[in-house]
Motif scaffolding. Structure first.
Motif, PDB file in Angstrom:
ATOM      1  N   MET A   6      26.152  31.593  58.789  1.00  0.00           N
ATOM      2  CA  MET A   6      25.127  31.952  59.479  1.00  0.00           C
ATOM      3  C   MET A   6      24.723  32.706  58.769  1.00  0.00           C
ATOM      4  O   MET A   6      25.702  33.498  58.131  1.00  0.00           O
ATOM      5  CB  MET A   6      25.303  32.212  60.694  1.00  0.00           C
ATOM      6  CG  MET A   6      25.522  31.567  61.921  1.00  0.00           C
ATOM      7  SD  MET A   6      23.984  29.962  61.622  1.00  0.00           S
ATOM      8  CE  MET A   6      22.423  30.777  62.142  1.00  0.00           C
ATOM      9  N   SER A   7      23.905  33.246  58.082  1.00  0.00           N
ATOM     10  CA  SER A   7      23.433  34.991  57.898  1.00  0.00           C
ATOM     11  C   SER A   7      22.919  35.258  58.389  1.00  0.00           C
ATOM     12  O   SER A   7      22.005  35.004  58.901  1.00  0.00           O
ATOM     13  CB  SER A   7      22.696  34.142  56.453  1.00  0.00           C
ATOM     14  OG  SER A   7      22.304  35.946  55.631  1.00  0.00           O
ATOM     15  N   THR A  29      15.505  31.566  50.290  1.00  0.00           N
ATOM     16  CA  THR A  29      16.482  31.585  51.243  1.00  0.00           C
ATOM     17  C   THR A  29      17.199  32.968  51.839  1.00  0.00           C
ATOM     18  O   THR A  29      16.604  34.409  51.559  1.00  0.00           O
ATOM     19  CB  THR A  29      17.200  31.494  50.127  1.00  0.00           C
ATOM     20  OG1 THR A  29      18.859  31.007  51.125  1.00  0.00           O
ATOM     21  CG2 THR A  29      17.897  32.311  49.086  1.00  0.00           C
ATOM     22  N   ASP A  30      18.455  32.905  52.457  1.00  0.00           N
ATOM     23  CA  ASP A  30      18.456  33.781  53.181  1.00  0.00           C
ATOM     24  C   ASP A  30      19.778  33.634  52.995  1.00  0.00           C
ATOM     25  O   ASP A  30      20.819  34.774  53.552  1.00  0.00           O
ATOM     26  CB  ASP A  30      18.743  33.878  54.715  1.00  0.00           C
ATOM     27  CG  ASP A  30      19.274  32.805  54.781  1.00  0.00           C
ATOM     28  OD1 ASP A  30      19.720  31.551  54.895  1.00  0.00           O
ATOM     29  OD2 ASP A  30      19.213  32.260  55.887  1.00  0.00           O
ATOM     30  N   PHE A  31      20.558  33.554  52.015  1.00  0.00           N
ATOM     31  CA  PHE A  31      21.113  33.296  50.812  1.00  0.00           C
ATOM     32  C   PHE A  31      22.678  33.415  52.074  1.00  0.00           C
ATOM     33  O   PHE A  31      24.388  33.539  52.490  1.00  0.00           O
ATOM     34  CB  PHE A  31      21.455  34.301  50.310  1.00  0.00           C
ATOM     35  CG  PHE A  31      21.243  34.304  49.217  1.00  0.00           C
ATOM     36  CD1 PHE A  31      21.356  33.734  47.879  1.00  0.00           C
ATOM     37  CD2 PHE A  31      19.968  34.863  48.856  1.00  0.00           C
ATOM     38  CE1 PHE A  31      20.571  33.534  46.923  1.00  0.00           C
ATOM     39  CE2 PHE A  31      19.295  35.069  47.672  1.00  0.00           C
ATOM     40  CZ  PHE A  31      19.484  34.371  46.852  1.00  0.00           C
ATOM     41  N   PRO A  32      22.988  32.201  52.921  1.00  0.00           N
ATOM     42  CA  PRO A  32      23.863  31.679  53.779  1.00  0.00           C
ATOM     43  C   PRO A  32      25.718  32.075  53.238  1.00  0.00           C
ATOM     44  O   PRO A  32      26.576  32.300  53.893  1.00  0.00           O
ATOM     45  CB  PRO A  32      23.752  30.412  54.527  1.00  0.00           C
ATOM     46  CG  PRO A  32      22.531  29.738  53.648  1.00  0.00           C
ATOM     47  CD  PRO A  32      21.843  31.146  52.962  1.00  0.00           C
ATOM     48  N   GLU A  33      25.530  30.832  52.572  1.00  0.00           N
ATOM     49  CA  GLU A  33      26.854  31.422  50.693  1.00  0.00           C
ATOM     50  C   GLU A  33      26.309  30.982  50.353  1.00  0.00           C
ATOM     51  O   GLU A  33      25.590  30.571  49.762  1.00  0.00           O
ATOM     52  CB  GLU A  33      27.691  30.673  51.649  1.00  0.00           C
ATOM     53  CG  GLU A  33      27.727  28.994  51.478  1.00  0.00           C
ATOM     54  CD  GLU A  33      28.359  28.383  52.526  1.00  0.00           C
ATOM     55  OE1 GLU A  33      29.175  28.901  52.942  1.00  0.00           O
ATOM     56  OE2 GLU A  33      28.412  26.794  52.260  1.00  0.00           O
ATOM     57  N   LEU A  34      27.581  31.493  49.154  1.00  0.00           N
ATOM     58  CA  LEU A  34      26.976  31.240  47.716  1.00  0.00           C
ATOM     59  C   LEU A  34      28.140  29.382  47.390  1.00  0.00           C
ATOM     60  O   LEU A  34      29.074  29.863  48.013  1.00  0.00           O
ATOM     61  CB  LEU A  34      27.431  32.183  46.706  1.00  0.00           C
ATOM     62  CG  LEU A  34      25.923  33.111  46.786  1.00  0.00           C
ATOM     63  CD1 LEU A  34      26.732  34.107  45.529  1.00  0.00           C
ATOM     64  CD2 LEU A  34      25.244  32.476  46.598  1.00  0.00           C
ATOM     65  N   MET A  49      26.317  28.891  43.114  1.00  0.00           N
ATOM     66  CA  MET A  49      25.047  28.505  43.772  1.00  0.00           C
ATOM     67  C   MET A  49      24.614  29.026  45.043  1.00  0.00           C
ATOM     68  O   MET A  49      25.364  29.260  45.128  1.00  0.00           O
ATOM     69  CB  MET A  49      25.346  27.199  43.478  1.00  0.00           C
ATOM     70  CG  MET A  49      25.756  26.352  41.762  1.00  0.00           C
ATOM     71  SD  MET A  49      25.962  24.928  41.396  1.00  0.00           S
ATOM     72  CE  MET A  49      27.863  24.839  41.690  1.00  0.00           C
ATOM     73  N   VAL A  50      23.522  28.988  44.963  1.00  0.00           N
ATOM     74  CA  VAL A  50      22.853  28.948  46.462  1.00  0.00           C
ATOM     75  C   VAL A  50      22.376  27.181  46.180  1.00  0.00           C
ATOM     76  O   VAL A  50      22.087  26.784  45.537  1.00  0.00           O
ATOM     77  CB  VAL A  50      22.127  29.661  46.592  1.00  0.00           C
ATOM     78  CG1 VAL A  50      20.846  30.194  46.223  1.00  0.00           C
ATOM     79  CG2 VAL A  50      21.807  29.690  48.097  1.00  0.00           C
ATOM     80  N   GLY A 113      28.769  40.871  48.122  1.00  0.00           N
ATOM     81  CA  GLY A 113      28.341  40.836  49.471  1.00  0.00           C
ATOM     82  C   GLY A 113      28.531  39.687  50.311  1.00  0.00           C
ATOM     83  O   GLY A 113      27.900  39.371  51.485  1.00  0.00           O
ATOM     84  N   ILE A 114      28.381  38.314  49.403  1.00  0.00           N
ATOM     85  CA  ILE A 114      28.137  36.923  49.604  1.00  0.00           C
ATOM     86  C   ILE A 114      29.523  36.424  49.616  1.00  0.00           C
ATOM     87  O   ILE A 114      29.499  36.438  48.788  1.00  0.00           O
ATOM     88  CB  ILE A 114      26.464  36.997  49.614  1.00  0.00           C
ATOM     89  CG1 ILE A 114      25.028  37.286  49.374  1.00  0.00           C
ATOM     90  CG2 ILE A 114      26.423  35.397  49.909  1.00  0.00           C
ATOM     91  CD1 ILE A 114      24.011  37.031  48.298  1.00  0.00           C
TER      92      ILE A 114
END
Length: 125
Positions: A6-7, A29-34, A49-50, A113-114
């Motif tokens: 979750m982002s 996107t909300d960039f939940p993870e890379l 990647m996202v 930070g992601i």
């Protein structure tokens, strides 16, 4: 319950391109993870990647400048610019309604930070 990260970041639009600018795209996107994958092609291209649903991806220019590469099961579609050789995105093997977008092709994007998940692509059969 979901296994998807979750982002707390808001949805944002980003413009992206290859190095020469022939290929232009936009994502939301909300960039939940890379993710960083360990398969043979991802190790060589060293992309971060996202994952973006196809409804949140828009190719703005350069469809004729893209070339496609497939290997192994020929399910994923890896796209590269014919002019400069940069890998901006691919259509994912496991989730074909999603794109894996190379975040280093996004304008004014800082991945600090992601969370980065190590994807185990080498073990996929």
């Amino acid at each position: 319950m979901t296994d998807k990260p979750m982002s707390n970041r808001p949805m944002q639009k980003f413009h992206g391109s290859c190095h020469c600018g022939a290929v232009q795209f936009e994502i939301e996107t909300d960039f939940p993870e890379l993710t960083q994958c360990d398969c043979s092609i991802c190790r060589r291209k060293n992309a971060l990647m996202v994952k973006v649903h196809e409804s949140k991806f828009r190719l703005l220019a350069g469809e004729d400048s893209l070339t496609e590469y497939q290997f192994h099961t020929r399910t994923a579609h890896h796209f590269f610019c014919k002019v400069c050789g940069i890998y901006p995105f691919h259509r994912k093997r496991i989730a074909p309604d999603h794109f894996g977008v190379n975040v280093f092709c996004l304008e004014n994007f800082d991945p600090t930070g992601i969370a980065v998940r190590q994807a185990v692509g080498a073990a996929m059969t």
